[in-house]
Scaffold this motif. Structure first.
Motif, PDB file in Angstrom:
ATOM      1  N   VAL A 182      -1.530 -13.089  -7.962  1.00 53.22           N
ATOM      2  CA  VAL A 182      -0.854 -13.883  -6.931  1.00 53.22           C
ATOM      3  C   VAL A 182      -0.268 -15.092  -7.649  1.00 53.22           C
ATOM      4  O   VAL A 182      -1.003 -15.928  -8.167  1.00 53.22           O
ATOM      5  N   LEU A 183       1.046 -15.187  -7.696  1.00 50.46           N
ATOM      6  CA  LEU A 183       1.707 -16.248  -8.455  1.00 50.46           C
ATOM      7  C   LEU A 183       1.738 -17.549  -7.661  1.00 50.46           C
ATOM      8  O   LEU A 183       1.872 -17.541  -6.438  1.00 50.46           O
ATOM      9  N   GLU A 184       1.617 -18.680  -8.384  1.00 46.89           N
ATOM     10  CA  GLU A 184       1.783 -20.005  -7.784  1.00 46.89           C
ATOM     11  C   GLU A 184       2.734 -20.806  -8.663  1.00 46.89           C
ATOM     12  O   GLU A 184       2.579 -20.838  -9.893  1.00 46.89           O
ATOM     13  N   ASP A 185       3.697 -21.455  -8.017  1.00 40.94           N
ATOM     14  CA  ASP A 185       4.795 -22.056  -8.773  1.00 40.94           C
ATOM     15  C   ASP A 185       4.336 -23.096  -9.777  1.00 40.94           C
ATOM     16  O   ASP A 185       4.861 -23.174 -10.886  1.00 40.94           O
ATOM     17  N   GLU A 205       8.930 -19.945 -15.410  1.00 36.57           N
ATOM     18  CA  GLU A 205       9.622 -19.024 -14.514  1.00 36.57           C
ATOM     19  C   GLU A 205       9.762 -19.533 -13.082  1.00 36.57           C
ATOM     20  O   GLU A 205      10.643 -19.081 -12.356  1.00 36.57           O
ATOM     21  N   MET A 206       8.888 -20.455 -12.657  1.00 31.05           N
ATOM     22  CA  MET A 206       8.825 -20.770 -11.235  1.00 31.05           C
ATOM     23  C   MET A 206       9.169 -22.221 -10.914  1.00 31.05           C
ATOM     24  O   MET A 206       8.823 -22.707  -9.841  1.00 31.05           O
ATOM     25  N   ARG A 207       9.834 -22.900 -11.828  1.00 30.79           N
ATOM     26  CA  ARG A 207      10.263 -24.266 -11.543  1.00 30.79           C
ATOM     27  C   ARG A 207      11.759 -24.349 -11.278  1.00 30.79           C
ATOM     28  O   ARG A 207      12.322 -25.439 -11.211  1.00 30.79           O
ATOM     29  N   GLY A 208      12.408 -23.195 -11.111  1.00 28.59           N
ATOM     30  CA  GLY A 208      13.823 -23.194 -10.813  1.00 28.59           C
ATOM     31  C   GLY A 208      14.092 -23.577  -9.373  1.00 28.59           C
ATOM     32  O   GLY A 208      13.194 -23.575  -8.525  1.00 28.59           O
ATOM     33  N   PRO A 209      15.336 -23.912  -9.062  1.00 27.02           N
ATOM     34  CA  PRO A 209      15.676 -24.299  -7.687  1.00 27.02           C
ATOM     35  C   PRO A 209      15.443 -23.150  -6.714  1.00 27.02           C
ATOM     36  O   PRO A 209      15.799 -22.004  -6.987  1.00 27.02           O
ATOM     37  N   HIS A 253       9.541 -21.208  -4.662  1.00 25.73           N
ATOM     38  CA  HIS A 253       8.381 -21.904  -4.121  1.00 25.73           C
ATOM     39  C   HIS A 253       7.112 -21.058  -4.182  1.00 25.73           C
ATOM     40  O   HIS A 253       6.019 -21.592  -4.000  1.00 25.73           O
ATOM     41  N   ASP A 254       7.260 -19.757  -4.395  1.00 28.28           N
ATOM     42  CA  ASP A 254       6.123 -18.852  -4.319  1.00 28.28           C
ATOM     43  C   ASP A 254       6.537 -17.514  -4.929  1.00 28.28           C
ATOM     44  O   ASP A 254       7.658 -17.377  -5.441  1.00 28.28           O
ATOM     45  N   GLU A 255       5.663 -16.543  -4.879  1.00 26.95           N
ATOM     46  CA  GLU A 255       5.970 -15.242  -5.477  1.00 26.95           C
ATOM     47  C   GLU A 255       7.120 -14.552  -4.755  1.00 26.95           C
ATOM     48  O   GLU A 255       7.964 -13.902  -5.382  1.00 26.95           O
ATOM     49  N   TRP A 256       7.180 -14.678  -3.448  1.00 28.09           N
ATOM     50  CA  TRP A 256       8.220 -14.013  -2.667  1.00 28.09           C
ATOM     51  C   TRP A 256       9.609 -14.536  -3.061  1.00 28.09           C
ATOM     52  O   TRP A 256      10.533 -13.754  -3.294  1.00 28.09           O
ATOM     53  N   THR A 257       9.759 -15.865  -3.146  1.00 28.90           N
ATOM     54  CA  THR A 257      11.073 -16.411  -3.507  1.00 28.90           C
ATOM     55  C   THR A 257      11.422 -16.109  -4.963  1.00 28.90           C
ATOM     56  O   THR A 257      12.594 -15.953  -5.298  1.00 28.90           O
TER      57      THR A 257
END
Length: 627
Positions: A243-246, A252-256, A259-263
């Motif tokens: 389960v990913l958390e930004d 990978e997850m600090r882009g505009p 906010h979460d795995e789905w986005t």
């Protein structure tokens, strides 16, 4: 669908990619192929290196093609050429019934009536095919040779392993297991069948494979093959993995807009895009390694808590998350077994989100729709049962038997829904009796999270008194953090002694209050984060104080640090959450065994603790030492 997938263009692309060589032309043609083809390619390129893993992948390559497609004899007969007819017959008529559809992804819930007919669900056949119905190795090999003809060099895995292993006895046994555990509906039939399965399992447990640290499961959840029994275990969370958390994956997850795995999946083109598949597969493969486990074990970690999302358990074609995490989960359990380590499977994310505006739910929502939508709530109940059945399957596998010691029903639900209908209390009271029929108390813990010491202890104490057989082994889960508007609450003064005061005075009162209710408890999450910068000496003292307090709390079975690793941002931010960065030689923490002392908070005068009322104090009440 099969006709489209087996046309010349599709075969050329898949045959090349099956061995990891995707030509440029294949990439150009990718968008023209159905999404099923992309899923097949990914299953074939799985990292599982077990002896029969490739044969199973080849079979699932075939099974996924037929799933939900409504394949009929008429459709098969309409394929161009007898060659493809022979392949389709092998794929859909022979391989699909004898192999469990959930091998690559846990318990599968079909959404297409054609799939139910194909698998004889809903009152149909519940037994594996007879031996004479199994395709012979000779026939499989012949069909494979016909298929490859000019492309024998490009299909070595499919031809070799299907022909050699398609009718192995253990595949027939897995088929039997699958047909006995396909349904996940909450009905009297399920409960009756689950009871029978549990009794049968308890009377005929499989023998464990040879390990370096033999371990016999028991109701003492502190036990492990690595450290024995009797003392609260030291554990760690493997969060940010399945389960990913930004905030835990900066690159990978600090882009505009992420906010979460789905986005993240939407940004990468959706769960069936090659970009999403490549990014997630690489993360799953590298975020938790055998070397990590060896370092954690050497430091003193014997238990791991593994957060998973509902989509890993009841994945469907409409799910907007990537399919495939199950095989990495199973690989991890196989790694844990020879090390004598144990695992808690935590249903960390529920359909629609169990808490508003939280990335750990997989998909942030402005409301906790899990409790507000009847459809999503029922799906979450099915996920809980599906996870219990998945654990049963791990129990029947000699390579994972004895590793999983329990499951957690839900992680940090929004506490305003404690007394609603549906709500947290209703979920616990409904699901615990159902899950107990699948996971008996003499082998499995059921963790239930509480955020309020006013609600949790009296409720669990009452349920253990009125229904002791069901609620035996139900563990009160508490999460202790000094950040999140505690230490750093606006207007509060923070000093070097603030966290020692909270650990030695406030937190101790809260834990003792829970223990006084006579309920077993565990700390499911804690960390060294305060919301402020702290030096290495502080981190050592803070960890010693917490682990010592946990070890001296009556009824506390163990604790899980959050987290094993954080993929930190510039300047090492969040490193105080990453155990692998905190333990030696990378960090200041000595061995975990050396962190547990005989007295709590040595160096602090506990007579100067402020007085707290155990019935009114909360986990964010401030603490200042008395003069």
């Amino acid at each position: 669908v099969l006709t489209d997938m087996l046309n010349v263009q599709g075969c050329n692309f898949l045959n090349s990619c099956a061995v990891g060589r995707c030509p440029a032309s294949g990439q150009k043609n990718r968008k023209k192929l159905p999404n099923r083809s992309l899923m097949m390619w990914r299953l074939l390129s799985s990292p599982d290196n077990s002896s029969d893993g490739e044969a199973r992948r080849a079979a699932h390559f075939a099974a996924t093609a037929c799933e939900g497609c409504g394949v009929t004899q008429a459709a098969i007969a309409g394929m161009v050429g007898a060659l493809f007819f022979g392949v389709a017959a092998l794929v859909c008529v022979v391989l699909l019934p004898i192999l469990p559809a959930d091998e690559s992804q846990g318990t599968h819930v079909a959404t297409d009536p054609a799939m139910d007919v194909l698998l004889d669900r809903g009152g149909g056949r519940r037994h594996p095919p007879a031996p004479d119905q199994l395709v012979s190795a000779k026939l499989a090999g012949e069909l494979c040779r016909q298929l490859s003809l000019e492309r024998q060099q490009q299909l070595p895995r499919f031809c070799k392993h299907v022909s050699l292993q398609v009718n192995m006895r253990k595949e027939r046994q897995k088929a039997a297991d699958y047909f006995n555990t396909t349904s996940t509906t909450i009905t009297t039939t399920i409960i009756t069948q689950s009871r029978a399965n549990a009794q049968r399992r308890n009377s005929n447990k499989p023998s464990t494979s040879t390990t370096t640290t033999p371990f016999v499961p028991s109701a003492d959840f502190t036990c492990s093959g690595a450290a024995g029994c009797g003392q609260p275990f030291i554990g760690v969370n493997l969060g940010g993995w399945l389960v990913l958390e930004d905030w835990m994956w900066f690159a990978e997850m600090r882009g505009p807009g992420i906010h979460d795995e789905w986005t993240l999946m939407q940004t990468l083109g959706g769960p069936r895009s090659m970009s999403a598949i490549a990014v997630l597969e690489r993360h799953w493969d590298t975020f938790v390694t055998e070397e990590d486990l060896d370092r954690l074990l050497a430091w003193g970690v014997t238990h791991v808590r593994i957060p998973i999302g509902w989509w890993l358990v009841i994945y469907t074609r409409q799910t907007s998350f990537l399919h495939g995490g199950f095989r990495y989960l199973k690989r991890l359990l196989r790694w844990l077994k020879p090390r004598g380590m144990r695992a808690l499977l935590d249903l960390h994310a529920l359909p629609g989100a169990q808490a508003a505006n939280q990335g750990y739910t997989g998909h942030k929502h402005s409301k906790a729709w899990f409790f507000l939508s009847k459809k999503l709530y029922r799906r979450g109940e099915h996920a809980m049962i599906g996870l219990a059945r998945m654990i049963q399957k791990f129990e029947r596998d000699p390579t994972t038997y004895g590793v999983v010691f329990g499951m957690e029903l839900m992680n940090e639900p929004e506490w305003t829904y404690w007394g609603t209908h549906p709500g947290i209390r209703q979920t616990y009271e409904t699901m615990i009796p159902v899950l107990r029929r699948l996971l008996p108390a003499n082998r499995y813990a059921l963790f239930v999270y509480f955020n309020s010491v006013a609600d949790g202890p009296p409720w669990l104490q009452r349920m253990r008194t009125t229904n002791p057989a069901v609620y035996e082994g139900v563990i009160y889960d508490v999460h202790i953090y000094h950040c999140f508007s505690d230490d750093n609450y606006p207007g509060r003064e923070y000093t070097n002694g603030t966290d020692a005061c909270k650990t030695c005075c406030r937190d101790r009162v809260l834990l003792d209050h829970i223990a006084a209710a006579g309920v077993p408890l565990a700390v499911g999450e804690f960390s060294l984060a305060t919301g402020f910068w702290n030096d290495e000496e502080f981190h050592v003292d803070f960890m010693k104080n917490q682990l010592t307090m946990f070890g001296q709390t009556k009824g506390l079975i163990g604790s899980f640090f959050w987290n094993h690793r954080i993929l930190t941002g510039p300047g090492g931010s969040y490193s105080e959450w990453s155990l692998l960065d905190l333990i030696r030689p990378n960090g200041p923490l000595p061995s975990g065994k050396d962190m547990v002392k005989n007295s709590t908070c040595s160096g602090w005068d506990l007579t100067k603790c402020p007085k707290y009322d155990p019935f009114t104090v909360t986990w964010d009440t401030h603490c200042i030492w008395n003069p």
